[in-house]
Design a protein around this motif. Structure first.
Motif, PDB file in Angstrom:
ATOM      1  N   THR A  86       0.830  -1.207   0.000  1.00 45.48           N
ATOM      2  CA  THR A  86       0.000   0.000   0.000  1.00 45.48           C
ATOM      3  C   THR A  86       0.863   1.254   0.000  1.00 45.48           C
ATOM      4  N   ASN A 163      -6.204 -11.184  -5.675  1.00 42.73           N
ATOM      5  CA  ASN A 163      -6.249 -11.701  -4.301  1.00 42.73           C
ATOM      6  C   ASN A 163      -7.620 -12.258  -3.955  1.00 42.73           C
ATOM      7  N   ASP A 188       1.219  -4.557  -9.285  1.00 40.26           N
ATOM      8  CA  ASP A 188       1.013  -4.896  -7.881  1.00 40.26           C
ATOM      9  C   ASP A 188       1.337  -6.391  -7.751  1.00 40.26           C
ATOM     10  N   GLN A 191       0.492 -10.518  -4.575  1.00 41.26           N
ATOM     11  CA  GLN A 191       0.073 -11.933  -4.565  1.00 41.26           C
ATOM     12  C   GLN A 191       0.893 -12.805  -5.516  1.00 41.26           C
ATOM     13  N   SER A 211       4.747  -7.056  -0.878  1.00 38.41           N
ATOM     14  CA  SER A 211       4.760  -7.022   0.589  1.00 38.41           C
ATOM     15  C   SER A 211       5.673  -8.110   1.146  1.00 38.41           C
ATOM     16  N   HIS A 213       5.601  -9.163   4.195  1.00 32.96           N
ATOM     17  CA  HIS A 213       4.873 -10.003   5.167  1.00 32.96           C
ATOM     18  C   HIS A 213       4.047 -11.094   4.505  1.00 32.96           C
ATOM     19  N   LYS A 214       3.900 -11.042   3.182  1.00 32.35           N
ATOM     20  CA  LYS A 214       3.188 -12.128   2.492  1.00 32.35           C
ATOM     21  C   LYS A 214       4.177 -13.146   1.929  1.00 32.35           C
TER      22      LYS A 214
HETATM   23  N1  PMP Z   1      -2.554  -5.710  -3.423  1.00 28.91           N
HETATM   24  C1  PMP Z   1      -2.976  -6.979  -3.336  1.00 28.91           C
HETATM   25  C2  PMP Z   1      -3.268  -7.738  -4.600  1.00 28.91           C
HETATM   26  C3  PMP Z   1      -3.133  -7.561  -2.087  1.00 28.91           C
HETATM   27  O1  PMP Z   1      -3.569  -8.821  -2.006  1.00 28.91           O
HETATM   28  C4  PMP Z   1      -2.832  -6.828  -0.929  1.00 28.91           C
HETATM   29  C5  PMP Z   1      -2.988  -7.430   0.454  1.00 28.91           C
HETATM   30  N2  PMP Z   1      -4.142  -8.159   0.666  1.00 28.91           N
HETATM   31  C6  PMP Z   1      -2.395  -5.511  -1.087  1.00 28.91           C
HETATM   32  C7  PMP Z   1      -2.256  -4.996  -2.341  1.00 28.91           C
HETATM   33  C8  PMP Z   1      -2.065  -4.662   0.082  1.00 28.91           C
HETATM   34  O2  PMP Z   1      -0.950  -5.184   0.745  1.00 28.91           O
HETATM   35  P1  PMP Z   1      -0.476  -4.547   2.133  1.00 28.91           P
HETATM   36  O3  PMP Z   1      -1.605  -4.720   3.075  1.00 28.91           O
HETATM   37  O4  PMP Z   1       0.731  -5.343   2.502  1.00 28.91           O
HETATM   38  O5  PMP Z   1      -0.173  -3.124   1.861  1.00 28.91           O
END
Ligand code: PMP
Length: 394
Positions: A86, A163, A188, A191, A211, A213-214
């Motif tokens: 984000t 997602n 982005d 995922q 991210s 954390h994912k």
């Molecule tokens: N883009 C996608 C496709 C996501 O799945 C997510 C998290 N669910 C985000 C953006 C946002 O990620 P974050 O919460 O780590 O900023």
């Protein structure tokens, strides 16, 4: 092959069945150990001090950037640590020099994080925003992009993988259209990067946001790669400058220009250890492992009367994110029963994709089970069996 022994690196898996990695993944013991080592052995601020702890911390922090760069095959450009995807997307939205008449093209598949920043530019700066709608299974039609992307399009912002529906988006083909029209391409990768090999040179994007954390790293970590780091930094302050006088300042070059203030040092160290962990498993193997489990899950769920599975089928180009509904039960109710009856953790609701849910005609959203390298066939079978029982009583 993903060795089954890796499950021991995620001790909580002996107590629960974790199927919520699309929201955040678990972190393995070596990642936690690397962060603890920073705290115990060489905790210091980075970039400024000359004492030995500062030197070690700075070197490791710099190394973390290099490891993350290698992971996405970045030969040039700049890789910056952020708090999450984000923040990375907002840095681009805020930092590009928008001009009157600029256009942005995005899709209805997007997470709110890849939608709201562009809606704000539309509302506050008069940017023309075009939203391309996917088919019911998430598929996007390249002809829509051919039509929407024109010489006025400044930026195309798309997810690499949904997602909600799990489908992969044909980013390379969209990149070709962007190149032809002179538009920048933001991908982005929240995922995709954690689950399949991603190479920014092969994708042909200008920005990749994802991210930590994912991808087995700590929470509070994210990444932004920029082919040309020409954006205005969102924050200014300590660490981001070379020279300061009362009449002006010169911004630093390199990633520090975009990382003003003390960063999440332990987070970056943990993230780089997570990158090493994934590299040791091999991203091709991670992808194959998750694909096999996804197929099993899709086939199992599709065989349950009353269960509607969304997104592409087992043969589709997809990741291990599976959305479904059970009769007319509310997704939160299904998720609560899965937790209470079988210790299965899944996500439910709109998954930060309200416009997509409206487009698909399911305002209450879906139940979403999502995989990572540490899941196994037993996890999938436990989900299928429990959903079967819930659907039987629904
Ligand atoms: N883009 C996608 C496709 C996501 O799945 C997510 C998290 N669910 C985000 C953006 C946002 O990620 P974050 O919460 O780590 O900023």
């Amino acid at each position: 092959m993903i060795p089954t022994e890796i499950r021991a690196d995620f001790p909580i898996l002996s107590e629960i069945c974790y199927l919520d990695s699309a929201a955040t993944s678990l972190s393995p013991e070596p990642v936690l150990a690397a962060m603890l080592e920073f705290e115990h052995v060489y905790r210091a601020n980075v970039g400024r001090g000359v004492h030995r702890l500062a030197q070690v911390a700075s070197q490791k922090y710099w190394d973390a950037h290099q490891k993350a760069r290698r992971f996405i095959g970045a030969e040039g450009g700049e890789l910056v640590f952020t708090r999450n995807t984000t923040e990375a997307i907002n840095m681009i939205a805020w930092g590009l020099p928008w001009q009157n008449g600029d256009g942005i093209v995005t899709t209805l598949l997007e997470h709110h994080s890849n939608l709201l920043p562009w809606m704000r530019l539309r509302d506050q700066k008069g940017i023309d925003l075009q939203l391309i709608a996917p088919a019911a299974d998430g598929a996007l039609d390249l002809a829509d992009f051919e039509r929407a992307i024109t010489p006025d399009t400044r930026l195309v912002a798309i997810t690499h993988a949904s997602n909600v529906l799990g489908n992969l988006v044909p980013v390379r083909e969209i990149a070709r259209i962007c190149r032809d029209q002179g538009a920048l391409l933001l991908v982005d990768g929240a995922q995709s990067v954690p689950h399949i090999p991603v190479n920014v040179e092969r994708l042909g994007c200008d920005f990749l946001c994802f991210s930590g954390h994912k991808m087995l790293g700590p929470t509070g970590t994210g990444l932004l790669w920029m082919r040309r780091p020409e954006i205005e930094p969102l924050l200014l302050g300590g660490g981001a400058v070379d020279q300061v006088s009362t009449s002006g300042y010169t911004l630093a070059s390199g990633y520090t220009r975009f990382e003003a203030g003390t960063p999440n040092i332990a987070g970056a160290i943990g993230l780089s250890r997570a990158v090493e962990y994934l590299e040791a498993l091999g991203m091709e193997d991670v992808k194959r492992h998750e694909q096999a489990l996804t197929r099993r899950m899709l086939e199992g769920l599709a065989g349950i009367p009353g269960v509607r599975v969304l997104g592409p089928g087992p043969a589709g180009d997809r990741i291990g994110v599976v959305s479904f509904t059970v009769g007319d039960m509310h997704p939160h109710e299904v998720a609560t029963i899965l937790d209470e009856e079988a210790d299965i953790m899944v996500r439910s609701g709109h998954h930060c994709c309200m416009p997509l849910m409206t487009h698909l005609g399911i305002p209450d959203g879906t139940v979403r089970a999502s995989l990572h390298c540490y899941n196994n066939a037993d996890d999938v079978d436990r989900l299928i069996e429990t959903v079967g029982k819930i659907a039987g009583g629904a």
